[in-house]
Design an enzyme around this catalytic site. Structure first.
Site, PDB file in Angstrom:
ATOM      1  N   ARG A 183       1.227  -1.402   7.160  1.00  0.00           N
ATOM      2  CA  ARG A 183       2.318  -1.810   8.296  1.00  0.00           C
ATOM      3  C   ARG A 183       2.633  -3.138   8.230  1.00  0.00           C
ATOM      4  NH1 ARG A 183      -1.622   1.793   9.990  1.00  0.00           N
ATOM      5  NH2 ARG A 183      -0.854   3.457  11.319  1.00  0.00           N
ATOM      6  N   ARG A 203      -8.064   5.741  -5.617  1.00  0.00           N
ATOM      7  CA  ARG A 203      -8.365   5.506  -4.284  1.00  0.00           C
ATOM      8  C   ARG A 203      -9.349   6.725  -3.796  1.00  0.00           C
ATOM      9  NH1 ARG A 203      -4.431   4.358   0.697  1.00  0.00           N
ATOM     10  NH2 ARG A 203      -4.363   2.221  -0.419  1.00  0.00           N
ATOM     11  N   TYR A 220      -7.233  14.814   0.828  1.00  0.00           N
ATOM     12  CA  TYR A 220      -6.282  15.725  -0.047  1.00  0.00           C
ATOM     13  C   TYR A 220      -7.377  16.497  -1.253  1.00  0.00           C
ATOM     14  CZ  TYR A 220      -3.061  13.197   2.383  1.00  0.00           C
ATOM     15  OH  TYR A 220      -1.990  12.797   3.605  1.00  0.00           O
ATOM     16  N   SER A 231       0.825  -1.149  -0.106  1.00  0.00           N
ATOM     17  CA  SER A 231       0.122  -0.088  -0.008  1.00  0.00           C
ATOM     18  C   SER A 231       0.792   1.089   0.012  1.00  0.00           C
ATOM     19  CB  SER A 231      -0.850  -0.033   1.275  1.00  0.00           C
ATOM     20  OG  SER A 231      -1.941   1.015   1.005  1.00  0.00           O
ATOM     21  N   PRO A 232       0.500   2.447  -0.601  1.00  0.00           N
ATOM     22  CA  PRO A 232       1.026   3.493  -0.651  1.00  0.00           C
ATOM     23  C   PRO A 232       1.366   3.971   0.797  1.00  0.00           C
ATOM     24  CG  PRO A 232      -0.665   3.709  -2.201  1.00  0.00           C
ATOM     25  CD  PRO A 232      -0.806   2.464  -1.478  1.00  0.00           C
TER      26      PRO A 232
END
Length: 777
Positions: free
Chosen positions: A726, A632, A584, A423-424
């Site tokens: 993670r 996303r 964002y 994942s980013p």
């Protein structure tokens, strides 16, 4: 984990100061939890004066059958062998689940259930309490808890989901009640089913479902459930109990073999989830449904109440005073209850959204139902019933000997060798937007680690579009050269691995410190102006107020995205993701909480979509046609008035129509006051809903931590790809290690040649030394 072995340790004498001080006990409510707490506490100290108030008659009971787990039974066996012996003589046991859907029955074995009639359970507990000298007051309303608290050392409120104690003490307990969308009714059949049966009926009014299981040699519980609108369309909102019972018997005539159903003053209910901020106040404590509820579809109500009683009795025996004992009880039980409630909520939502799954392939549907709560997974279902799981894998398309996660997936001209995505993750380690050696090692290591697709962090399209001074960019040729170095390394050193770029603009969340210096906090100096859909700061009084973009500003940002996309294509990225999530810039246009515009870019969802779609179309036009594009999104804002489920479906559908090859379904981070419901795989239900409603592949993210979770999500049809963050920070070779753990060594997870010697765990200290056989003087 039940505290039972401790609670069975003593009998006949109090074991602590608090045990000695708690002599007079009032129990409000004569359900299983209240009765069992009374019996345990009396057994632990026969000198106690314990009274149970129950407003109903001894044989009045809601529902018919009760299912208990082996774990709960083990706790009862330790704490009170007499009760366990009586229960064991009554249990009906079975280990299969039948799922009936569109005329086909799929059977899965190895599950292990034990059930008995609720009335019989109460009779056993009544007898046990009476034999110990507990005073039982039936058909008697208990005095208010506040009054009892002045006359008794301890008041146990076991007065159920509609607890008067909880409501009267709302300021102290802090209850939060949620009423859900389905209607259900408890009924019974006068014969024993030979399995736990789930049956789906697609009627002219909508989908109805049956949950049924045996609870004695000649009787079964039958719960019929459906959405509120289906219930009304079927005329059940105006039906009397006899008419409702006849309707259910007719709808599920095959399961009943034409036999009738019966009621026990049954009525249509809506399930209510109960959560309390605190479980005790003074000397009054909540247990069972008064403290918490879990949806009946995972069968945990009685189990939780009995385990509460065990824990409460144990803590009273062990702790030095009552406040400490009640605090210890809550500390011990709250995590267990929270975990159960998360599982129950997932199961509840699954049945609420059942209509979205009925068109799944038959075995996938069955697997999806069995794994709906996330407590049953691919791996443990394979242990329970290997042949059933193998049939599901075959239907999914797994090559022989290949776990689902290592089945390839094609998006346009890109074939991903497995379903794992790195994942980013923002690294905040670039200098002037240029990725350096850190990025080469970070991304290169994850690609070498076996993931099918490794994603960059959000790569910003302009200096003003950075989140922090350490964010990477793709708005200069120097940055493009640095990214090319990284993509070349991945393609050369990890052949078959793909690398994708995520393009984004920070919007109102820009000009902040590095994460470890103060996440979302403005810079001490050197701040740059930020822009957004509307002039609303991310955190009022903390972050700067952004400039609302005008036509020229919108055009400029669209061109920045297309310029970055052209550079990304030349860099050799295999996939491009447009970042429209997490508050964002583009996400800020999509959410009603952050877009208050009154022009063509604000208002209804279709208008809020307009600018993100303009950017998507412009990027797609310059991005090579054979390379996929994903988007996303934040499918919920975790805040009142934010993005709704219908909004998220509309957004996903619009991007799919415009050519998105997959939707990467994340949630939240849009407003600073969000309240996420964290937990294992907590975001995956949103991916699930989009995948099974909109005709588009999805990437699931959000606390997916095990390869078993990945396999389960894929086989159930909740996702097409799984993105993990993670776990890949903890272990860059997470995917290769997942393959090794599953005994897989195929093309979906090839070890790089220099690493092949490490494809098996290194030996550790010897643990198989010969045991001593002789003892010599």
């Amino acid at each position: 984990m039940p505290p039972s072995p401790r609670s069975g340790r003593r009998s006949g004498r109090g074991g602590s100061a608090v045990a000695a001080a708690v002599r007079r006990i009032a129990v409000i409510g004569g359900g299983p939890g209240g009765l069992y707490a009374a019996a345990l506490l009396k057994r632990l100290d026969p000198r106690r004066d314990i009274t149970v108030w129950e407003r109903n008659a001894p044989d009045d009971t809601f529902g018919f059958g009760v299912v208990l787990s082996d774990e709960t039974l083990g706790g009862i066996e330790h704490a009170d062998p007499a009760v366990y012996r009586d229960l064991s003589e009554e249990f009906v046991r079975w280990d299969t689940i039948d799922i009936v859907h569109r005329g086909r029955t799929h059977t899965s074995g190895g599950h292990g259930f034990a059930a008995l009639g609720r009335r019989r359970l109460l009779e056993i507990l009544h007898a046990r309490c009476a034999s110990l000298g507990v005073r039982l007051r039936f058909r008697t309303q208990a005095p208010p808890a506040a009054e009892l608290a002045t006359r008794y050392d301890l008041v146990i409120a076991a007065d159920g989901v509609h607890s008067a104690t909880r409501e009267a003490g709302a300021d102290a307990f802090g209850p939060h009640l949620t009423t859900h969308r389905n209607r259900y009714i408890w009924l019974a059949a006068d014969f024993a089913l030979d399995a736990f049966r789930f049956e789906i009926a697609e009627t002219e009014h909508g989908v109805q479902q049956l949950h049924a299981y045996p609870f004695s040699a000649d009787a079964s519980t039958a719960i019929v459930e459906m959405r509120e609108e289906v219930w009304r369309a079927a005329g059940l909102d105006t039906a009397d109990p006899a008419e409702s019972t006849a309707h259910c018997a007719k709808t599920f005539a095959d399961a009943l073999d034409g036999r009738p159903l019966r009621t026990n003053n049954s009525s249509w209910l809506t399930f209510r989830t109960v959560v309390n901020s605190r479980w005790s106040h003074g000397n009054t404590v909540l247990i069972g449904d008064a403290a918490h509820t879990a949806h009946f579809s995972i069968g945990s109500g009685t189990k939780l109440a009995v385990e509460d009683a065990l824990a409460l009795a144990a803590c009273i025996e062990e702790q030095p005073d009552l406040p400490t004992a009640l605090a210890a009880y809550e500390t011990e039980r709250r995590p267990v209850v929270a975990s159960t409630q998360r599982a129950a909520a997932a199961s509840l939502r699954w049945f609420e959204e059942l209509a979205t799954y009925v068109d799944q392939p038959p075995r996938r549907f069955a697997f999806n139902l069995l794994t709906r709560s996330r407590r049953v997974t691919h791996d443990n279902l394979r242990l329970r019933d290997a042949s059933f799981t193998a049939a599901v894998e075959e239907e999914f398309g797994c090559p022989p000997g290949t776990p689902p996660m290592f089945t390839p997936l094609r998006l346009r001209g890109l074939e991903l060798r497995n379903r794992v995505v790195v994942s980013p993750m923002d690294m905040y380690s670039a200098v002037d937007g240029v990725p350096g050696d850190f990025h080469l090692v970070h991304l290169g290591a994850r690609a070498l680690g076996g993931a099918g697709l490794t994603m960059t962090e959000m790569v910003c399209v302009s200096p003003e579009g950075r989140i922090t001074p350490g964010c990477a960019g793709l708005y200069t040729d120097e940055q493009a050269t640095a990214w090319t170095r990284i993509t070349d390394f991945v393609h050369t050193s990890a052949p078959g691995a793909a690398i994708g770029v995520q393009l984004g603009h920070s919007g109102r969340k820009g000009s902040t410190k590095l994460m470890w210096e103060g996440i979302d906090q403005p810079l001490d100096e050197g701040n740059w102006p930020v822009s957004a859909a509307s002039p609303i700061p991310y955190a009022p009084g903390v972050n700067q107020t952004p400039r609302a973009l005008d036509r020229a500003g919108l055009d400029a940002i669209r061109e920045q995205f297309t310029a970055a996309a052209r550079r990304a294509a030349h860099c050799g990225f295999d996939l491009l993701e447009l970042h429209c999530a997490h508050g964002y810039l583009l996400s800020g246009f999509l959410s009603p909480l952050t877009n208050h515009r009154t022009d063509a870019y604000g208002g209804p969802t279709e208008n809020r979509l307009r600018f993100p779609l303009e950017v998507f179309d412009a990027v797609r036009a310059v991005w090579p046609d054979d390379r996929p594009m994903t988007v996303r999104i934040s499918a919920t804002d975790w805040a009142e008035g934010g993005t709704s489920t219908e909004d998220a479906l509309t957004v996903a559908r619009a991007f799919a129509v415009h050519g998105a090859d997959a939707i990467d379904v994340s949630t939240g981070q849009v407003v600073s006051g969000e309240r996420p419901e964290f937990g294992r795989s907590y975001q995956t239900p949103y991916a699930d809903r989009i995948r099974n409603t909109v005709d588009v592949p999805v990437i699931a993210v959000g606390a997916i931590s095990s390869w078993d979770d990945v396999n389960s999500l894929l086989l159930a049809g909740r996702a097409d790809l799984c993105a993990l963050a993670r776990p890949h920070l903890y272990d860059p070779h997470w995917t290769l290690h997942a393959a090794a753990d599953q005994g897989y060594s195929g093309t979906g997870a090839p070890w790089p040649l220099p690493y092949r010697a490490g494809s098996r765990p290194p030996p550790t200290g010897r643990t198989d030394a010969p045991k001593p056989r002789l003892t010599l003087d």
